[in-house]
Design a protein around this motif. Structure first.
Motif, PDB file in Angstrom:
ATOM      1  N   THR A   1      92.577  91.048   6.172  1.00  0.00           N
ATOM      2  CA  THR A   1      92.516  92.456   5.962  1.00  0.00           C
ATOM      3  C   THR A   1      93.961  93.229   6.288  1.00  0.00           C
ATOM      4  OG1 THR A   1      90.292  92.244   6.901  1.00  0.00           O
ATOM      5  CG2 THR A   1      91.070  94.345   6.755  1.00  0.00           C
TER       6      THR A   1
ATOM      7  N   ARG B   1      95.940  95.650   3.458  1.00  0.00           N
ATOM      8  CA  ARG B   1      96.398  96.632   3.749  1.00  0.00           C
ATOM      9  C   ARG B   1      97.982  97.150   3.388  1.00  0.00           C
ATOM     10  NH1 ARG B   1      92.682  99.477   7.699  1.00  0.00           N
ATOM     11  NH2 ARG B   1      94.479 100.875   8.625  1.00  0.00           N
TER      12      ARG B   1
ATOM     13  N   GLU C   1      99.152  98.033  11.248  1.00  0.00           N
ATOM     14  CA  GLU C   1      98.085  98.087  10.693  1.00  0.00           C
ATOM     15  C   GLU C   1      97.127  97.565  11.524  1.00  0.00           C
ATOM     16  OE1 GLU C   1      97.531  99.610   7.756  1.00  0.00           O
ATOM     17  OE2 GLU C   1      99.515 100.341   7.471  1.00  0.00           O
TER      18      GLU C   1
ATOM     19  N   LEU D   1      93.515  99.084  12.161  1.00  0.00           N
ATOM     20  CA  LEU D   1      92.448  98.419  11.874  1.00  0.00           C
ATOM     21  C   LEU D   1      91.341  98.562  13.130  1.00  0.00           C
ATOM     22  CD1 LEU D   1      90.804  96.935   9.685  1.00  0.00           C
ATOM     23  CD2 LEU D   1      91.881  94.912  10.121  1.00  0.00           C
TER      24      LEU D   1
ATOM     25  N   GLU E   1      89.418 101.645  13.332  1.00  0.00           N
ATOM     26  CA  GLU E   1      88.586 101.910  12.413  1.00  0.00           C
ATOM     27  C   GLU E   1      87.487 100.916  12.389  1.00  0.00           C
ATOM     28  OE1 GLU E   1      90.706 101.215   8.545  1.00  0.00           O
ATOM     29  OE2 GLU E   1      92.329 102.507   9.369  1.00  0.00           O
TER      30      GLU E   1
END
Length: 362
Positions: A184, A188, A312, A316, A319
């Motif tokens: 993931t 990104r 990132e 993540l 989020e």
């Protein structure tokens, strides 16, 4: 001595001897035969072998009354369907990587390891003493499963690349076999993550279907022949500072076990975990030397790319905590353990290792 006196003495002696208690039948432990499906190629004697060590230990602790037969990927179910098979009761248990199943819930990643997360000792401490096993089993129960750590790899390598990675730009469009939340993070940054089982990664890399692949480390990667189809070997695997593999049992089957058999499984899982990381730690050095001698080009990931991935990964985390209640609950406890242990490791473990690394280089 008259007969009456003799009888009196005999009666006193008999009274002093306790009567034998009647024999009470003890329930005998049942004879059980379970099937375990492994997500790892049978050719890999460390990661697949950990399940064999586990099964052998369970048998020895129960005088062979509880036997668990280990099957390779595809013999019963495909490698990436192990959790589904256990949940449905197709098999009683599995040895798998929980981060394969983040599509069901991203919180499964914590059972394996998350990007820029814990190292091997820290992951083990969080699982066993930081409440990790109990928190994860709240998640596994939603899938009719019970889970325990069964094996750990130590810090992994960053994988094999057809082309050199000079910076973050080289990650854009990169088709890479990478599992878990690391994929993931790569996405990104413009990468194209692919989730493939261990047995499928060599042909995919050889045909050019993917540009790069991460598996584990030198000992396994050499066995899979990945050095034959990609020249650049990068480190470290920022997505797996430690990777814990999992024993997953069908919840109904687990709950129906005698307590002594449950204890045998817990003990065997711990035994196999110690064995697996020791096997990698003692065999990776020679394997890495052989790979380099054979022409492999060892490279560290550029700092620019590492920093971009780190940013990132942190974003993540936040989020996912906002989207998944299970992820948020585990993350709250996990992140506190992470921060506490990092503060301690900076004082002791890291300073010791850093000094020795510098002193040996001098």
């Amino acid at each position: 001595m008259n007969r009456r006196a003799i009888l009196r003495r005999s009666a006193v002696a008999a009274a002093a001897v306790p009567l034998a208690a009647p024999a009470i039948a003890q329930p005998q432990a049942p004879v059980l035969r379970w099937r375990l499906t492994s997500s790892y190629p049978t050719s890999l004697d460390a990661i697949h072998g950990a399940a064999q060590v586990f099964a052998r230990t369970v048998a020895e602790m129960t005088d062979d009354r509880f036997q668990i037969r280990v099957f390779g990927p595809g013999e019963v179910v495909p490698a990436l369907q192990a959790l589904d098979a256990v949940q449905a009761g197709t098999v009683e248990c599995a040895h798998t990587t929980s981060s394969f199943y983040i599509g069901k819930n991203p919180a499964f990643a914590f059972a394996t390891g998350v990007p820029f997360g814990l190292n091997t000792r820290q992951q083990n401490a969080w699982l066993y003493e930081g409440g990790g096993i109990d928190l994860l089993n709240e998640l596994f129960r939603q899938y009719n499963c019970y889970s325990l750590p069964l094996g750990t790899t130590g810090a992994q390598m960053g994988g094999w690349f057809r082309k050199e990675i000079r910076g973050t730009e080289d990650l854009k469009g990169l088709k890479m076999r990478i599992a878990g939340l690391g994929g993931t993070v790569l996405q990104r940054l413009g990468g194209v993550p692919q989730q493939l089982a261990g047995g499928d990664i060599y042909p995919a890399l050889e045909r050019g279907t993917i540009d790069a692949v991460e598996w584990l480390g030198p000992y396994d990667d050499e066995k899979l022949g990945l050095n034959k189809v990609a020249p650049f070997y990068y480190y470290p695997a920022w997505w797996e500072g430690a990777a814990t593999t999992s024993f997953v049992a069908n919840l109904e089957q687990w709950s129906g076990l005698p307590r002594s058999y449950q204890a045998a499984i817990r003990t065997a899982c711990a035994e196999a975990t110690h064995w697996m990381v020791a096997r990698y730690d003692t065999r990776n050095p020679d394997a890495l030397r052989r790979l380099i001698a054979g022409g492999t080009q060892l490279r560290p990931f550029p700092r620019e790319a590492m920093d971009a991935c780190y940013r990132e990964a942190l974003a993540l985390e936040q989020e996912l905590a906002g989207r998944s209640p299970e992820y948020r609950k585990i993350h709250e406890a996990w992140s506190k353990s992470r921060d506490d242990m990092r503060a301690w490791f900076r004082v002791a473990e890291l300073s010791f290792d850093s000094y020795l690394a510098q002193a040996a280089r001098r």
